[in-house]
Design a protein around this motif. Structure first.
Motif, PDB file in Angstrom:
ATOM      1  N   ARG A 174      11.179   7.232  -1.648  1.00 27.22           N
ATOM      2  CA  ARG A 174      12.339   8.094  -1.859  1.00 27.22           C
ATOM      3  C   ARG A 174      13.611   7.367  -1.444  1.00 27.22           C
ATOM      4  N   ASP A 175      14.621   7.439  -2.308  1.00 30.88           N
ATOM      5  CA  ASP A 175      15.909   6.826  -1.997  1.00 30.88           C
ATOM      6  C   ASP A 175      16.999   7.638  -2.681  1.00 30.88           C
ATOM      7  N   GLY A 176      17.902   8.197  -1.885  1.00 34.25           N
ATOM      8  CA  GLY A 176      18.979   8.996  -2.458  1.00 34.25           C
ATOM      9  C   GLY A 176      18.484  10.253  -3.153  1.00 34.25           C
ATOM     10  N   GLY A 177      17.380  10.817  -2.663  1.00 29.75           N
ATOM     11  CA  GLY A 177      16.876  12.045  -3.253  1.00 29.75           C
ATOM     12  C   GLY A 177      16.033  11.853  -4.489  1.00 29.75           C
ATOM     13  N   ARG A 178      15.693  10.628  -4.861  1.00 31.42           N
ATOM     14  CA  ARG A 178      14.842  10.389  -6.029  1.00 31.42           C
ATOM     15  C   ARG A 178      13.877   9.256  -5.737  1.00 31.42           C
ATOM     16  N   THR A 179      12.863   9.140  -6.575  1.00 31.95           N
ATOM     17  CA  THR A 179      11.823   8.138  -6.393  1.00 31.95           C
ATOM     18  C   THR A 179      12.115   6.925  -7.267  1.00 31.95           C
ATOM     19  N   GLU A 180      12.217   5.753  -6.633  1.00 33.04           N
ATOM     20  CA  GLU A 180      12.451   4.523  -7.374  1.00 33.04           C
ATOM     21  C   GLU A 180      11.120   3.928  -7.833  1.00 33.04           C
ATOM     22  N   VAL A 181      11.041   3.570  -9.110  1.00 37.91           N
ATOM     23  CA  VAL A 181       9.798   3.019  -9.650  1.00 37.91           C
ATOM     24  C   VAL A 181       9.429   1.716  -8.958  1.00 37.91           C
ATOM     25  N   VAL A 182      10.419   0.830  -8.798  1.00 37.86           N
ATOM     26  CA  VAL A 182      10.137  -0.462  -8.176  1.00 37.86           C
ATOM     27  C   VAL A 182       9.671  -0.271  -6.741  1.00 37.86           C
ATOM     28  N   THR A 183      10.357   0.603  -6.004  1.00 34.41           N
ATOM     29  CA  THR A 183       9.959   0.863  -4.620  1.00 34.41           C
ATOM     30  C   THR A 183       8.552   1.431  -4.568  1.00 34.41           C
ATOM     31  N   LEU A 184       8.233   2.293  -5.525  1.00 33.13           N
ATOM     32  CA  LEU A 184       6.898   2.885  -5.585  1.00 33.13           C
ATOM     33  C   LEU A 184       5.832   1.813  -5.760  1.00 33.13           C
ATOM     34  N   ILE A 185       6.047   0.910  -6.690  1.00 30.22           N
ATOM     35  CA  ILE A 185       5.059  -0.139  -6.966  1.00 30.22           C
ATOM     36  C   ILE A 185       4.955  -1.111  -5.801  1.00 30.22           C
ATOM     37  N   LEU A 186       6.103  -1.517  -5.246  1.00 33.49           N
ATOM     38  CA  LEU A 186       6.082  -2.444  -4.123  1.00 33.49           C
ATOM     39  C   LEU A 186       5.429  -1.815  -2.897  1.00 33.49           C
ATOM     40  N   THR A 187       5.673  -0.540  -2.695  1.00 34.55           N
ATOM     41  CA  THR A 187       5.000   0.163  -1.602  1.00 34.55           C
ATOM     42  C   THR A 187       3.495   0.165  -1.816  1.00 34.55           C
ATOM     43  N   GLY A 188       3.080   0.393  -3.063  1.00 38.47           N
ATOM     44  CA  GLY A 188       1.657   0.353  -3.377  1.00 38.47           C
ATOM     45  C   GLY A 188       1.047  -1.011  -3.125  1.00 38.47           C
ATOM     46  N   ILE A 189       1.775  -2.072  -3.478  1.00 35.68           N
ATOM     47  CA  ILE A 189       1.281  -3.427  -3.209  1.00 35.68           C
ATOM     48  C   ILE A 189       1.093  -3.648  -1.710  1.00 35.68           C
ATOM     49  N   ALA A 190       2.093  -3.218  -0.934  1.00 33.42           N
ATOM     50  CA  ALA A 190       2.007  -3.394   0.517  1.00 33.42           C
ATOM     51  C   ALA A 190       0.856  -2.587   1.112  1.00 33.42           C
ATOM     52  N   VAL A 191       0.706  -1.334   0.657  1.00 35.88           N
ATOM     53  CA  VAL A 191      -0.359  -0.481   1.184  1.00 35.88           C
ATOM     54  C   VAL A 191      -1.727  -1.035   0.802  1.00 35.88           C
ATOM     55  N   ASN A 192      -1.886  -1.500  -0.427  1.00 36.88           N
ATOM     56  CA  ASN A 192      -3.158  -2.087  -0.846  1.00 36.88           C
ATOM     57  C   ASN A 192      -3.491  -3.329  -0.026  1.00 36.88           C
ATOM     58  N   ALA A 193      -2.468  -4.177   0.241  1.00 33.63           N
ATOM     59  CA  ALA A 193      -2.701  -5.377   1.046  1.00 33.63           C
ATOM     60  C   ALA A 193      -3.115  -5.016   2.472  1.00 33.63           C
ATOM     61  N   PHE A 194      -2.407  -4.051   3.059  1.00 41.24           N
ATOM     62  CA  PHE A 194      -2.729  -3.641   4.426  1.00 41.24           C
ATOM     63  C   PHE A 194      -4.113  -3.011   4.490  1.00 41.24           C
ATOM     64  N   ALA A 195      -4.443  -2.177   3.487  1.00 43.97           N
ATOM     65  CA  ALA A 195      -5.765  -1.560   3.451  1.00 43.97           C
ATOM     66  C   ALA A 195      -6.857  -2.614   3.296  1.00 43.97           C
ATOM     67  N   GLY A 196      -6.593  -3.620   2.447  1.00 44.10           N
ATOM     68  CA  GLY A 196      -7.560  -4.705   2.297  1.00 44.10           C
ATOM     69  C   GLY A 196      -7.779  -5.463   3.597  1.00 44.10           C
ATOM     70  N   ALA A 197      -6.690  -5.650   4.361  1.00 44.51           N
ATOM     71  CA  ALA A 197      -6.818  -6.333   5.646  1.00 44.51           C
ATOM     72  C   ALA A 197      -7.658  -5.510   6.620  1.00 44.51           C
ATOM     73  N   LEU A 198      -7.433  -4.200   6.644  1.00 43.17           N
ATOM     74  CA  LEU A 198      -8.223  -3.338   7.534  1.00 43.17           C
ATOM     75  C   LEU A 198      -9.693  -3.334   7.145  1.00 43.17           C
ATOM     76  N   ILE A 199      -9.961  -3.284   5.834  1.00 38.10           N
ATOM     77  CA  ILE A 199     -11.349  -3.325   5.380  1.00 38.10           C
ATOM     78  C   ILE A 199     -11.999  -4.652   5.772  1.00 38.10           C
ATOM     79  N   GLY A 200     -11.250  -5.753   5.614  1.00 38.18           N
ATOM     80  CA  GLY A 200     -11.766  -7.057   6.043  1.00 38.18           C
ATOM     81  C   GLY A 200     -12.059  -7.096   7.539  1.00 38.18           C
ATOM     82  N   LEU A 201     -11.218  -6.447   8.327  1.00 38.97           N
ATOM     83  CA  LEU A 201     -11.446  -6.390   9.774  1.00 38.97           C
ATOM     84  C   LEU A 201     -12.712  -5.601  10.093  1.00 38.97           C
ATOM     85  N   PHE A 202     -12.907  -4.491   9.398  1.00 37.28           N
ATOM     86  CA  PHE A 202     -14.132  -3.717   9.602  1.00 37.28           C
ATOM     87  C   PHE A 202     -15.369  -4.529   9.208  1.00 37.28           C
TER      88      PHE A 202
END
Length: 372
Positions: A174-202
């Motif tokens: 969310r930015d300025g009351g609306r959802t940015e497509v680029v921010t959405l995708i980049l957030t997804g990339i970051a979350v997927n990477a972090f989740a992959g790291a946690l799974i690797g740790l497990f």
């Protein structure tokens, strides 16, 4: 001026005491007919594929025997099968088909809700990291040996992690009351990477038996389908699938924009929070039994939207039906393409869905004239 040289009645109203009335053109029933045809076609195809999937595999059962055995089991005539065929059909194949229907319907419906909530066509639980987040919860429960909720432990952990992930993605995009497509995708990339790291740790701290289970969650599969797993996921999936169509009209209003939706009586933030819970419920229930299966929620809503328009009254239940159809077909292909081996279902959907996502990304970028 009209062709006869006289003014149209609407033009006479300009400058008078009464405002101009908006003349609504007759509503075409073409899309309505397309929606009915698509619904009937998908339902018929789903029934046919389910019966075909129940019979095909390493141990083939003729379609006539499948129908006869099912009729016999429910007391409508037919005949029983030999012990091996009965076990394969009712203990292995049918639970897998039912689970594919539930998981596919959940993912397809969740994708439609995500796109409606975020207001862009690129949102999908797998693309923006919700599936990976839910998988972290499930994998963590396995690796840590948690059992506080009995058979529901993995589902509860997947739901909690999926809910936390979707709230994080929603807040960061969310930015300025609306959802940015680029921010959405980049957030997804970051979350997927972090989740992959946690799974690797497990995985690093897990034993061999737990590593085998964790690999199942990473690749996505329905190979471990059983009736207890169907019953475990059924309440969550049904709750989400029954609740989703109730928000169809408000999603149509939200598509007009946040401000017009508010003027029309929609409590936007309350709607978003409710739908986020529904999406988390649907995604977590799917991930808890099938692992990470991506792109179903992205591909199905777009195909239906192109065929029958963007109305959510059809799109929400239609995406559930279409998702079930896609996943039953995908699971059948995963089981039969490389007999006696079995392809991971999540890998198969990613191989098909990734090119579609790339095409959609470029198409959206061209229509918006670039991201900058």
């Amino acid at each position: 001026m009209t062709a006869a040289g006289t003014r149209a009645p609407e033009a006479d109203a300009v400058g008078e005491d009464f405002p101009v009335k908006c003349v609504r053109p007759p509503r075409s029933s073409a899309r309505g007919r397309a929606a009915w045809v698509l619904t009937a076609g998908m339902a018929a195809a789903l029934v046919a594929l389910a019966l075909l999937s129940a019979g095909l595999g390493a141990y083939d059962i003729p379609l006539g025997d499948v129908l006869a055995a099912v009729r016999h089991r429910v007391g409508l005539g037919g005949h029983g099968l030999d012990r091996t065929a009965e076990s394969v059909l009712f203990d292995i194949r049918l639970p897998r088909v039912v689970l594919a229907v539930l998981v596919g319907a959940s993912l397809g419906c969740a994708g439609t809700l995500m796109q409606g909530v975020f207001g862009n066509p690129l949102a999908e639980p797998g693309v923006i990291g919700i599936s990976a987040g839910a998988a972290v919860g499930a994998v963590g429960a396995i690796a840590l040996g948690l059992s506080f909720a009995g058979n529901w432990t993995v589902t509860v952990c997947a739901f909690a992690a999926g809910l936390a992930t979707v709230l994080l993605v929603y807040a960061m995009s969310r930015d300025g009351g609306r959802t940015e497509v680029v921010t959405l995708i980049l957030t997804g990339i970051a979350v997927n990477a972090f989740a992959g790291a946690l799974i690797g740790l497990f995985i690093f701290f897990a034993d061999n038996a737990q590593i085998t289970q964790i690999a199942f969650w990473q690749l996505g599969s329905l190979s471990q389908a059983t009736w207890p797993k169907v019953l475990a996921v059924l309440p969550c999936a049904l709750a989400g699938l029954l609740a989703a169509p109730l928000y169809a009209r408000r999603l149509d209003l939200l598509a007009l924009g946040e401000r017009p939706a508010r003027h029309l009586g929609v409590e936007v933030e309350r709607l978003r929070r409710a739908l986020i819970l529904v999406v988390a419920l649907l995604t977590a229930s799917a991930v808890a039994v099938a692992g990470i299966i991506t792109f179903v929620g992205l591909l199905v809503p777009h195909l239906l939207r192109m065929a029958a328009g963007p109305g959510h009254r059809f799109l929400v239940p239609g995406s559930a039906l279409g998702g079930a159809l896609v996943l039953v077909a995908g699971d059948l292909a995963a089981r039969t393409v490389a007999i006696p081996a079995e392809l991971p279902l999540g890998v198969l959907t990613a191989l098909i869905g990734s090119p579609f996502f790339f095409w959609l990304l470029r198409r959206t970028r061209r229509r918006q004239g670039g991201w900058a």
